[in-house]
Design an enzyme around this catalytic site. Structure first.
Site, PDB file in Angstrom:
ATOM      1  N   PRO A  16       9.074 -70.438  13.893  1.00  0.00           N
ATOM      2  CA  PRO A  16       8.485 -69.352  14.676  1.00  0.00           C
ATOM      3  C   PRO A  16       9.106 -68.018  14.285  1.00  0.00           C
ATOM      4  O   PRO A  16      10.331 -67.892  14.240  1.00  0.00           O
ATOM      5  CB  PRO A  16       8.822 -69.729  16.121  1.00  0.00           C
ATOM      6  CG  PRO A  16       9.999 -70.644  16.007  1.00  0.00           C
ATOM      7  CD  PRO A  16       9.876 -71.354  14.699  1.00  0.00           C
ATOM      8  N   MET A  17       8.260 -67.046  13.964  1.00  0.00           N
ATOM      9  CA  MET A  17       8.740 -65.714  13.592  1.00  0.00           C
ATOM     10  C   MET A  17       7.958 -64.688  14.396  1.00  0.00           C
ATOM     11  O   MET A  17       6.717 -64.674  14.375  1.00  0.00           O
ATOM     12  CB  MET A  17       8.573 -65.471  12.093  1.00  0.00           C
ATOM     13  CG  MET A  17       9.487 -66.318  11.231  1.00  0.00           C
ATOM     14  SD  MET A  17       9.223 -66.056   9.447  1.00  0.00           S
ATOM     15  CE  MET A  17       7.764 -67.089   9.188  1.00  0.00           C
ATOM     16  N   GLN A  77       7.582 -72.282  21.032  1.00  0.00           N
ATOM     17  CA  GLN A  77       9.022 -72.063  21.139  1.00  0.00           C
ATOM     18  C   GLN A  77       9.340 -71.133  22.299  1.00  0.00           C
ATOM     19  O   GLN A  77       8.713 -70.085  22.455  1.00  0.00           O
ATOM     20  CB  GLN A  77       9.620 -71.487  19.860  1.00  0.00           C
ATOM     21  CG  GLN A  77      11.156 -71.501  19.916  1.00  0.00           C
ATOM     22  CD  GLN A  77      11.815 -70.835  18.731  1.00  0.00           C
ATOM     23  OE1 GLN A  77      11.700 -69.629  18.565  1.00  0.00           O
ATOM     24  NE2 GLN A  77      12.517 -71.615  17.918  1.00  0.00           N
ATOM     25  N   CYS A 108      18.307 -66.722  17.492  1.00  0.00           N
ATOM     26  CA  CYS A 108      17.998 -65.323  17.241  1.00  0.00           C
ATOM     27  C   CYS A 108      19.284 -64.498  17.156  1.00  0.00           C
ATOM     28  O   CYS A 108      20.091 -64.499  18.087  1.00  0.00           O
ATOM     29  CB  CYS A 108      17.106 -64.771  18.350  1.00  0.00           C
ATOM     30  SG  CYS A 108      16.643 -63.048  18.096  1.00  0.00           S
ATOM     31  N   HIS A 180      19.754 -73.389  11.448  1.00  0.00           N
ATOM     32  CA  HIS A 180      19.723 -72.314  10.453  1.00  0.00           C
ATOM     33  C   HIS A 180      21.157 -72.144   9.982  1.00  0.00           C
ATOM     34  O   HIS A 180      22.027 -71.766  10.756  1.00  0.00           O
ATOM     35  CB  HIS A 180      19.196 -71.020  11.062  1.00  0.00           C
ATOM     36  CG  HIS A 180      19.057 -69.914  10.049  1.00  0.00           C
ATOM     37  ND1 HIS A 180      18.242 -68.829  10.258  1.00  0.00           N
ATOM     38  CD2 HIS A 180      19.611 -69.719   8.823  1.00  0.00           C
ATOM     39  CE1 HIS A 180      18.318 -68.017   9.210  1.00  0.00           C
ATOM     40  NE2 HIS A 180      19.148 -68.553   8.333  1.00  0.00           N
ATOM     41  N   ASN A 212      17.330 -75.329   7.867  1.00  0.00           N
ATOM     42  CA  ASN A 212      16.646 -74.045   7.734  1.00  0.00           C
ATOM     43  C   ASN A 212      17.567 -73.084   6.984  1.00  0.00           C
ATOM     44  O   ASN A 212      18.760 -73.030   7.255  1.00  0.00           O
ATOM     45  CB  ASN A 212      16.311 -73.518   9.126  1.00  0.00           C
ATOM     46  CG  ASN A 212      15.646 -72.153   9.135  1.00  0.00           C
ATOM     47  OD1 ASN A 212      15.891 -71.358  10.032  1.00  0.00           O
ATOM     48  ND2 ASN A 212      14.812 -71.856   8.162  1.00  0.00           N
ATOM     49  N   GLY A 213      16.984 -72.341   6.041  1.00  0.00           N
ATOM     50  CA  GLY A 213      17.748 -71.323   5.339  1.00  0.00           C
ATOM     51  C   GLY A 213      17.599 -71.419   3.832  1.00  0.00           C
ATOM     52  O   GLY A 213      17.943 -72.436   3.219  1.00  0.00           O
ATOM     53  N   ASP A 214      17.021 -70.369   3.231  1.00  0.00           N
ATOM     54  CA  ASP A 214      16.917 -70.234   1.774  1.00  0.00           C
ATOM     55  C   ASP A 214      16.005 -71.269   1.127  1.00  0.00           C
ATOM     56  O   ASP A 214      16.284 -71.772   0.027  1.00  0.00           O
ATOM     57  CB  ASP A 214      18.299 -70.280   1.116  1.00  0.00           C
ATOM     58  CG  ASP A 214      19.169 -69.095   1.500  1.00  0.00           C
ATOM     59  OD1 ASP A 214      18.639 -68.159   2.128  1.00  0.00           O
ATOM     60  OD2 ASP A 214      20.367 -69.110   1.190  1.00  0.00           O
ATOM     61  N   ARG A 237      11.229 -67.217   6.139  1.00  0.00           N
ATOM     62  CA  ARG A 237      10.850 -66.111   5.264  1.00  0.00           C
ATOM     63  C   ARG A 237      10.178 -66.558   3.968  1.00  0.00           C
ATOM     64  O   ARG A 237       9.446 -65.790   3.346  1.00  0.00           O
ATOM     65  CB  ARG A 237      12.083 -65.268   4.937  1.00  0.00           C
ATOM     66  CG  ARG A 237      12.680 -64.530   6.137  1.00  0.00           C
ATOM     67  CD  ARG A 237      13.981 -63.849   5.762  1.00  0.00           C
ATOM     68  NE  ARG A 237      14.982 -64.810   5.314  1.00  0.00           N
ATOM     69  CZ  ARG A 237      15.964 -64.532   4.463  1.00  0.00           C
ATOM     70  NH1 ARG A 237      16.070 -63.322   3.949  1.00  0.00           N
ATOM     71  NH2 ARG A 237      16.844 -65.461   4.120  1.00  0.00           N
TER      72      ARG A 237
END
Length: 377
Positions: A16-17, A77, A108, A180, A212-214, A237
C-alpha cells in the site's frame, strides 16, 4: 502462498502506497498481469487508511476504500494507534463486508507520523503494539478475514524492534508478517538489509514472513526469497511507472517465460489507460492532476524532450493527454536506461518522536493525536 484462509497463486503483494495504490492503479496492475501473464495471482493492497477516520466514516477515507467490481481478494491496510479504535474499525470491515483481508501498518517513517508515536515508532511500545494486533484479530475472529502486520527493522540502529514485533504479532494471532528491511531513520535511502528478513523468518518458521525493500525486477524477488527463506515479497517503489512488474513476477514464480517489457508506444497506451481509470475514480480534473506524478515515473529513462515533459507535467484533460502522448517515439524499447528505482529515496535522518517515547517500552498509553490524519505515507 497461504495467508490464513487466502490461498494466493503467487507470493507477491503490492505494498500500500499513499496516493498511488488506489483502485485505478490496482485495476491497471491486475489488467496487465492478466494480459501479459494470463492470470491474476497476487495480493493487491489498497492505500493505507486511518482506522479512526474509517470508523467516523470520513468521506475521503470511505472513497479510498473503493474496490473494483471483480477485485478479489479485497485487501485493506489500516493505520492505527489505539486498540479500541482498531477493534471498531476491524469489526466495521468485518460486519459490513468492506474487505477480505486487513493489514496493520507499523512501517510508515514519515516525520508527521512518528512525531506523534504512530507508524514505525509504535512497535517500540511492545505491549501497546500487542494489544492493537490482538484487537484486530479479535474483531475478525468469527470471520474468514486474516489480519497481517507490516513493520520496519526499528526506529534506528540503536532501537531495533522487528524481532519483538514479529514474535508478538504471531502470538496475538497475526496470519502473516511483513518486514521492510530498513529502519525508520533510513526512510527509503541506502540499501535494505535482507539479512534481517532471514533472521525474522528463522524466528517464525511457522508463520508466513514477507520481505520488502529493494525489489525492482523479478530477479530481485527471486534473490530475496532464495537468500532469506521468506515466504513472499512485497513490492513498493519497484512498480512505480512499471505496473507490468506483477506480470513479470507472476511468470517467474509460475515457471513461465517473462514477456518482453513494453516499448515507449506501449507505455504511452498504459499511461492513457491509467489516466482513464483515475478520471473514472476521481473525476477528470483530479484524475489528470494525479496522473502527472505517474507520467514522470513512466518516462524515467526514456527520451521525451524537455518541452513535452513540461507539457505532460501540466496536463489537464484526457484529450490533451492523448495528444501529447502521440508526440512520443513509439518504437523506443524499454532498456537499462528505463530501469532503476523510482519514487521516494531521500536521505537518512534522525527520527522525530514524542517526548519521553523511549523511556518505557511497556507503557500502554495511547499516543495523543496520532490518528488524526486520513491517509498515510
Amino acid at each position: 502462498m497461504r495467508i490464513g484462509p487466502m490461498n494466493l497463486a503467487s507470493p507477491v503483494v503490492l505494498a500500500p502506497m499513499a496516493g498511488v495504490t488506489n483502485v485505478a492503479f490496482r485495476t491497471l496492475c491486475r489488467e496487465l498481469e492478466l494480459a501479459r501473464a494470463g492470470t491474476v495471482s497476487g495480493l493487491y493492497v489498497c492505500e493505507m487508511v486511518t482506522a479512526r477516520a474509517l470508523v467516523e466514516r470520513h468521506p475521503v477515507t470511505m472513497h479510498m476504500t473503493t474496490f473494483g467490481p471483480d477485485e478479489s481478494p479485497r485487501s485493506l491496510q489500516l493505520y492505527t494507534v489505539d486498540p479500541d479504535t482498531t477493534y471498531a474499525a476491524a469489526r466495521m470491515i468485518a460486519t459490513e463486508g468492506l474487505a477480505d483481508h486487513i493489514d496493520l501498518n507499523f512501517g510508515c517513517p514519515v516525520p508527521k507520523v512518528t512525531r506523534r508515536g504512530g507508524g514505525s515508532a509504535l512497535p517500540y511500545k511492545r505491549r501497546l503494539f500487542g494489544r492493537i494486533v490482538a484487537a484486530a484479530v479479535r474483531a475478525c475472529a468469527d470471520t474468514d478475514i486474516p489480519v497481517t502486520v507490516k513493520f520496519r527493522v526499528g526506529i534506528d540502529d540503536e532501537h531495533h524492534t522487528y524481532l519483538d514485533a514479529g514474535r508478538i504479532a504471531a502470538a496475538e494471532g497475526a496470519a502473516a508478517v511483513a518486514l521492510h528491511a530498513r529502519t525508520a531513520a533510513q526512510r527509503y535511502s541506502g540499501t535494505a538489509d535482507w539479512d534481517r528478513i532471514a533472521e525474522l523468518k528463522a524466528l517464525l518458521p511457522d508463520v508466513p514472513v514477507l520481505g520488502n525493500g529493494d525489489i525492482f525486477n523479478a530477479g530481485d524477488a527471486v534473490a530475496m526469497m532464495d537468500r532469506t527463506g521468506c515466504d513472499g515479497v512485497v513490492i513498493g517503489r519497484g512498480c512505480l511507472g512499471r505496473p507490468w512488474l506483477f506480470a513479470e513476477l507472476s511468470a517467474v514464480f509460475n515457471g513461465e517465460p517473462v514477456a518482453t517489457p513494453p516499448n515507449l508506444g506501449e507505455v504511452a497506451d498504459i499511461i492513457r489507460r491509467h489516466g482513464a481509470l483515475l478520471s473514472a475514480h476521481f473525476g477528470e480534473d483530479k484524475g489528470m492532476r494525479d496522473i502527472r506524478k505517474h507520467i514522470a515515473w513512466y518516462l524515467h529513462g526514456f527520451p521525451a524532450g524537455a518541452d513535452l515533459r513540461r507539457a505532460l507535467a501540466l496536463v489537464k484533460t484526457l484529450d490533451e493527454l492523448d495528444t501529447l502522448l502521440d508526440g512520443l517515439d513509439p518504437d523506443v524499447p524499454f532498456g537499462p536506461h528505463a530501469a532503476g528505482p523510482r519514487g521516494r529515496q531521500g536521505s537518512p535522518g534522525s527520527v522525530t518522536l514524542p517526548e519521553g517515547w523511549l523511556d518505557d517500552p511497556d507503557d500502554l498509553t495511547v499516543p495523543v493525536g496520532a490518528d488524526v490524519m486520513n491517509s498515510g505515507g
